[in-house]
Design a protein around this motif. Structure first.
Motif, PDB file in Angstrom:
ATOM      1  N   ASP A 122       1.047  -0.955  -0.039  1.00  0.00           N
ATOM      2  CA  ASP A 122      -0.095  -0.139   0.423  1.00  0.00           C
ATOM      3  C   ASP A 122       0.747   1.260   0.170  1.00  0.00           C
ATOM      4  OD1 ASP A 122      -2.296   1.679   0.194  1.00  0.00           O
ATOM      5  OD2 ASP A 122      -3.317   1.159   1.872  1.00  0.00           O
ATOM      6  N   TRP A 123       1.559   2.001  -1.252  1.00  0.00           N
ATOM      7  CA  TRP A 123       1.875   3.342  -1.685  1.00  0.00           C
ATOM      8  C   TRP A 123       2.122   4.447  -0.622  1.00  0.00           C
ATOM      9  CZ3 TRP A 123       7.351   2.612  -2.219  1.00  0.00           C
ATOM     10  CH2 TRP A 123       7.669   4.762  -2.187  1.00  0.00           C
ATOM     11  N   ALA A 124       2.223   4.959  -0.520  1.00  0.00           N
ATOM     12  CA  ALA A 124       2.785   6.076   0.237  1.00  0.00           C
ATOM     13  C   ALA A 124       4.145   6.986   0.533  1.00  0.00           C
ATOM     14  CB  ALA A 124       2.150   6.279   1.907  1.00  0.00           C
ATOM     15  N   THR A 125       4.234   8.585  -0.147  1.00  0.00           N
ATOM     16  CA  THR A 125       4.849   8.727   0.265  1.00  0.00           C
ATOM     17  C   THR A 125       6.108   8.413   1.279  1.00  0.00           C
ATOM     18  OG1 THR A 125       4.233  10.570  -1.461  1.00  0.00           O
ATOM     19  CG2 THR A 125       6.294  10.676  -0.534  1.00  0.00           C
ATOM     20  N   ASP A 126       5.201   8.498   3.048  1.00  0.00           N
ATOM     21  CA  ASP A 126       6.103   8.110   3.437  1.00  0.00           C
ATOM     22  C   ASP A 126       7.169   7.159   3.521  1.00  0.00           C
ATOM     23  OD1 ASP A 126       4.116   7.270   4.433  1.00  0.00           O
ATOM     24  OD2 ASP A 126       3.931   8.230   5.912  1.00  0.00           O
ATOM     25  N   LEU A 132       7.999  12.795   4.836  1.00  0.00           N
ATOM     26  CA  LEU A 132       7.385  12.902   3.370  1.00  0.00           C
ATOM     27  C   LEU A 132       6.182  13.149   2.972  1.00  0.00           C
ATOM     28  CD1 LEU A 132      10.294  11.407   1.136  1.00  0.00           C
ATOM     29  CD2 LEU A 132       9.448  14.117   1.730  1.00  0.00           C
ATOM     30  N   LYS A 133       5.203  14.215   2.984  1.00  0.00           N
ATOM     31  CA  LYS A 133       3.907  14.069   2.282  1.00  0.00           C
ATOM     32  C   LYS A 133       3.519  14.264   0.723  1.00  0.00           C
ATOM     33  CE  LYS A 133       3.394  14.843   6.567  1.00  0.00           C
ATOM     34  NZ  LYS A 133       3.664  13.021   8.041  1.00  0.00           N
ATOM     35  N   ASP A 134       3.285  14.058   0.077  1.00  0.00           N
ATOM     36  CA  ASP A 134       2.566  13.855  -1.120  1.00  0.00           C
ATOM     37  C   ASP A 134       2.809  14.770  -1.526  1.00  0.00           C
ATOM     38  OD1 ASP A 134       1.285  11.133  -1.093  1.00  0.00           O
ATOM     39  OD2 ASP A 134      -1.274  12.150  -0.918  1.00  0.00           O
ATOM     40  N   GLY A 135       3.467  15.250  -2.974  1.00  0.00           N
ATOM     41  CA  GLY A 135       3.677  16.167  -3.540  1.00  0.00           C
ATOM     42  C   GLY A 135       5.615  16.369  -3.195  1.00  0.00           C
ATOM     43  N   MET A 136       5.600  16.105  -1.385  1.00  0.00           N
ATOM     44  CA  MET A 136       7.256  16.325  -1.210  1.00  0.00           C
ATOM     45  C   MET A 136       8.184  15.563  -1.634  1.00  0.00           C
ATOM     46  SD  MET A 136       6.339  17.178   2.869  1.00  0.00           S
ATOM     47  CE  MET A 136       7.842  18.186   3.356  1.00  0.00           C
ATOM     48  N   THR A 137       9.771  16.408  -1.441  1.00  0.00           N
ATOM     49  CA  THR A 137      10.608  15.548  -2.052  1.00  0.00           C
ATOM     50  C   THR A 137      12.538  15.653  -1.474  1.00  0.00           C
ATOM     51  OG1 THR A 137      11.374  16.903  -4.014  1.00  0.00           O
ATOM     52  CG2 THR A 137      10.319  15.938  -4.402  1.00  0.00           C
ATOM     53  N   LEU A 138      12.672  15.051  -1.010  1.00  0.00           N
ATOM     54  CA  LEU A 138      13.962  15.441  -0.400  1.00  0.00           C
ATOM     55  C   LEU A 138      15.050  15.827  -1.393  1.00  0.00           C
ATOM     56  CD1 LEU A 138      14.593  11.196   0.247  1.00  0.00           C
ATOM     57  CD2 LEU A 138      13.780  13.497   1.979  1.00  0.00           C
ATOM     58  N   LEU A 298      23.402  18.436   3.506  1.00  0.00           N
ATOM     59  CA  LEU A 298      22.451  18.707   4.190  1.00  0.00           C
ATOM     60  C   LEU A 298      21.495  18.077   3.391  1.00  0.00           C
ATOM     61  CD1 LEU A 298      20.986  20.648   6.985  1.00  0.00           C
ATOM     62  CD2 LEU A 298      21.288  22.410   4.837  1.00  0.00           C
ATOM     63  N   VAL A 299      21.064  17.611   4.847  1.00  0.00           N
ATOM     64  CA  VAL A 299      19.566  16.819   3.658  1.00  0.00           C
ATOM     65  C   VAL A 299      18.367  17.236   4.546  1.00  0.00           C
ATOM     66  CG1 VAL A 299      18.590  14.735   3.259  1.00  0.00           C
ATOM     67  CG2 VAL A 299      20.334  14.948   3.087  1.00  0.00           C
ATOM     68  N   SER A 300      17.440  18.110   3.919  1.00  0.00           N
ATOM     69  CA  SER A 300      15.993  18.276   4.127  1.00  0.00           C
ATOM     70  C   SER A 300      15.232  17.861   2.709  1.00  0.00           C
ATOM     71  CB  SER A 300      16.190  20.167   3.561  1.00  0.00           C
ATOM     72  OG  SER A 300      15.820  20.909   2.921  1.00  0.00           O
ATOM     73  N   THR A 301      13.908  18.140   3.721  1.00  0.00           N
ATOM     74  CA  THR A 301      12.329  18.313   2.604  1.00  0.00           C
ATOM     75  C   THR A 301      12.186  19.112   1.840  1.00  0.00           C
ATOM     76  OG1 THR A 301      10.740  19.354   4.272  1.00  0.00           O
ATOM     77  CG2 THR A 301      11.350  15.935   4.245  1.00  0.00           C
ATOM     78  N   ALA A 302      11.420  19.010   0.251  1.00  0.00           N
ATOM     79  CA  ALA A 302      11.513  20.617  -0.028  1.00  0.00           C
ATOM     80  C   ALA A 302      10.354  20.419  -0.554  1.00  0.00           C
ATOM     81  CB  ALA A 302      12.351  21.115  -1.227  1.00  0.00           C
ATOM     82  N   SER A 303       9.218  22.000  -0.928  1.00  0.00           N
ATOM     83  CA  SER A 303       8.027  21.710  -1.643  1.00  0.00           C
ATOM     84  C   SER A 303       7.661  22.376  -2.541  1.00  0.00           C
ATOM     85  CB  SER A 303       6.919  20.996  -0.882  1.00  0.00           C
ATOM     86  OG  SER A 303       6.205  22.225   0.003  1.00  0.00           O
TER      87      SER A 303
END
Length: 626
Positions: A122-126, A132-138, A298-303
């Protein structure tokens, strides 16, 4: 140091054996599905995974979008556990490890559902990362490490960041159709090869700045300053890059630093990224890992809405300086002495008491090659220093009579003395006179006293013919047993099979000055493995000094007799060789004064005394001025 986007490269990993609970006897186990998911996430290929309400292709595209800003780096993904419940669902715990910085590791959860005889994800972005939420990237950003300097004695910077002006085509400022013409005009203006630069500009992206050349800030040609502004899309950018004290300063040895090439990136996966600076040649390249340090990340989320969250940070570690023995004042002096010499040339100076290489200078005629420490040339009569030691070990003394005819025939090969050899020193003379005036025929006649290994052993005692890893390109010469009488005769006058670099012959003189075998050193952190040649006795060393002092007082080294300071000992050398159908001569001179041993070399000259001698004299005189 600022930041920039990372472009990274990844390894696919086969997941480890699974832990946790399976389906038992009540139905199929979810473990194979969890394992397939982990393998697909690691490799980037999810085609073997079945998903709930989504195709493998759609999930794969979403996954790639989520991690694309990490630059293609592939993680290790392992299944930590799989926990099942009684309602046909299971939760897989995934252990992630990304090769970023010192290593970024975390866990995430993936929900699985039973579907008949199998299980689906059951795929989800997290699943990719819990935040991560839908539409977000690393997104990963490099934290630059400061490149370290190359230092000389007392911490003097031999290579450090110095101001430059970089000229190049800015693709943003010129249409693609006009960019090649701008590249051609700029290349012609700054004097670089046109075709390769035009090709580089054509291949560059629409936002790239394609550097053509970087000039030191105070050395930009007036014509370049005046004309570059009239070429569409060409820009000049003030910057700082690692440079030597001068453009010429030990350049063939120190090397250069510049933007990494595609080849460097390909040959070092995961180490370099587009836009990085790296050592491209010389010591800068050989010690690049030490000098460049380790960039941070530095790794962060992005949207698209902004407001990213920091997930991981690995600090940068600055580079560690490389320390050399080069003396800046003496190196600059030697390069000045060589600046007007047309043929390839070199001066090497060693401190006999420590073996420190103070000077390794290459002249402008070397065309960027490091002949000073890595050249391979017949040393001519400077090798009579080695001959003399071998003869002393056979009982010959400075006063021993030797025969010095105008020529000698060895198995049909005729050897003569130099054209400048004084006729008064022909006939029966003593060894001291023979070496002072450099009588070839006398030394060739004395070969009969030596066995096949005597020259090899004497050379080793004086630091010649035995290789060492010194941490930089260094050639210690070639001295091997003769293969014939003719070869043995030629070896006696530093030709035949005998080869040396200027560093080699400076080492020979340094060993005489020190009274023991000297192994030169340039990189202070590199300690060569000890060798055990036949020791130089005090009597042998004193006699060698006496013979070489005679060269200065009454022989081919007369030009050094009035050099101020401690007494000078020396030996000249001339070696014939053929090039392009012409008979030419190398010119050599080696000398010792106080705690200094020097070799001057000119690839094509007249005689050692007449061509190399004045260069060595100028260096010795300048070395004593403070």
């Amino acid at each position: 140091m600022g930041t920039r986007r990372l472009l990274l490269v990844v390894l696919a990993i086969v997941p480890l054996a699974l832990a946790g609970c399976g389906g038992g006897d009540d139905g199929p186990s979810p473990d194979p599905t969890a394992a397939a998911l982990a393998a697909g996430l690691a490799s980037g290929d999810l085609s073997d995974v079945t998903f709930v309400d989504a195709s493998a292709g759609d999930v794969q595209r979403e996954y790639h979008r989520a991690v694309a800003a990490l630059g293609g780096v592939k993680p290790e993904v392992q299944v930590g556990s799989v926990d099942t419940s009684g309602d046909g669902t299971a939760t897989a715990t995934l252990r992630w490890s990304w090769p970023l910085g010192e290593g970024w590791s975390y866990t995430s959860k993936a929900e699985l559902r039973a579907a008949g005889s199998t299980w689906k994800v059951d795929w989800a972005t997290d699943v990719v990362e819990p935040s991560l939420k839908d539409g977000m990237t690393l997104e990963a950003t490099t934290i630059g490490a400061k490149r370290a300097d190359i230092l000389g004695p007392h911490g003097v910077a031999l290579v450090t960041e110095r101001p430059v002006v970089r000229f190049g085509v800015d693709r943003i400022k010129v249409p693609a159709s006009q960019a090649p013409e701008s590249a051609r005009r700029l290349a012609e203006l700054v004097g670089i090869d046109v075709a390769p630069y035009v090709k580089q500009v054509r291949a560059a992206g629409p936002k790239a700045f394609v550097q053509a050349i970087a000039f030191r800030k105070d050395e930009v040609p007036a014509a370049v300053t005046a004309q570059y502004v009239h070429i569409k899309g060409v820009d000049a950018i003030a910057d700082q890059i690692p440079l030597g004290i001068t453009k010429e300063f030990a350049a063939p040895i120190l090397g250069t630093v510049g933007p990494v090439t595609a080849e460097i990136i390909k040959d070092n996966p995961g180490v370099y990224r587009v836009g990085d600076l790296a050592g491209l040649s010389g010591l800068e390249a050989r010690y690049d890992d030490q000098l460049r340090g380790r960039p941070g990340v530095l790794v962060s989320t992005a949207s698209k809405h902004g407001g990213g969250q920091q997930l991981f940070k690995s600090p940068a570690v600055d580079g560690t300086p490389l320390r050399l023995t080069l003396d800046p004042r003496l190196q600059l002096l030697a390069e000045h002495v060589l600046s007007t010499v047309g043929p390839a040339s070199a001066i090497v100076a060693i401190r006999p008491s420590t073996g420190a290489i103070l000077v390794a200078a290459n002249g402008p005629g070397n065309n960027g090659y490091n002949d000073a420490t890595y050249g391979r040339f017949a040393p001519g009569s400077t090798f009579k220093t080695v001959d003399s030691l071998a003869l002393l070990r056979k009982g010959v003394t400075p006063s021993s009579p030797v025969e010095c005819p105008t020529s000698v025939n060895v198995d049909g090969k005729v050897f003569t003395n130099d054209s400048d050899y004084p006729p008064s020193a022909n006939g029966r003379i003593d060894l001291a006179t023979a070496i002072a005036n450099s009588c070839n025929t006398a030394y060739i006649n004395e070969r009969t006293k030596l066995g096949p290994h005597d020259l090899v052993d004497a050379a080793a005692t004086l630091g010649m013919g035995v290789d060492h890893d010194l941490g930089f390109p260094a050639y210690f010469g070639n001295v091997v047993p003769p293969t014939s009488e003719t070869t043995k005769a030629a070896d006696m006058i530093g030709q035949g099979q005998v080869l040396a670099s200027p560093m080699t012959m400076a080492t020979v003189m340094a060993s005489v000055v020190a009274g023991h075998t000297v192994v030169p050193q340039l990189v202070t952190s590199v300690k060569p493995a000890p060798t055990h040649p036949t020791p130089l006795t005090a009597v042998q060393d004193a006699t060698l000094k006496q013979l070489l002092r005679g060269v200065v007082l009454r022989g081919t080294g007369l030009g050094l007799r009035d050099v101020p300071g401690p007494p000078v000992i020396a030996k000249t050398g001339t070696a014939e060789f053929d090039r392009d159908g012409r008979r030419l001569t190398h010119a050599w001179m080696i000398a010792g004064q106080g705690d200094l041993a020097v070799c001057a070399f000119v690839d094509v000259g007249h005689t050692g005394a007449g061509t190399a001698g004045p260069l060595l004299e100028q260096f010795l005189r300048g070395a004593r001025q403070r």
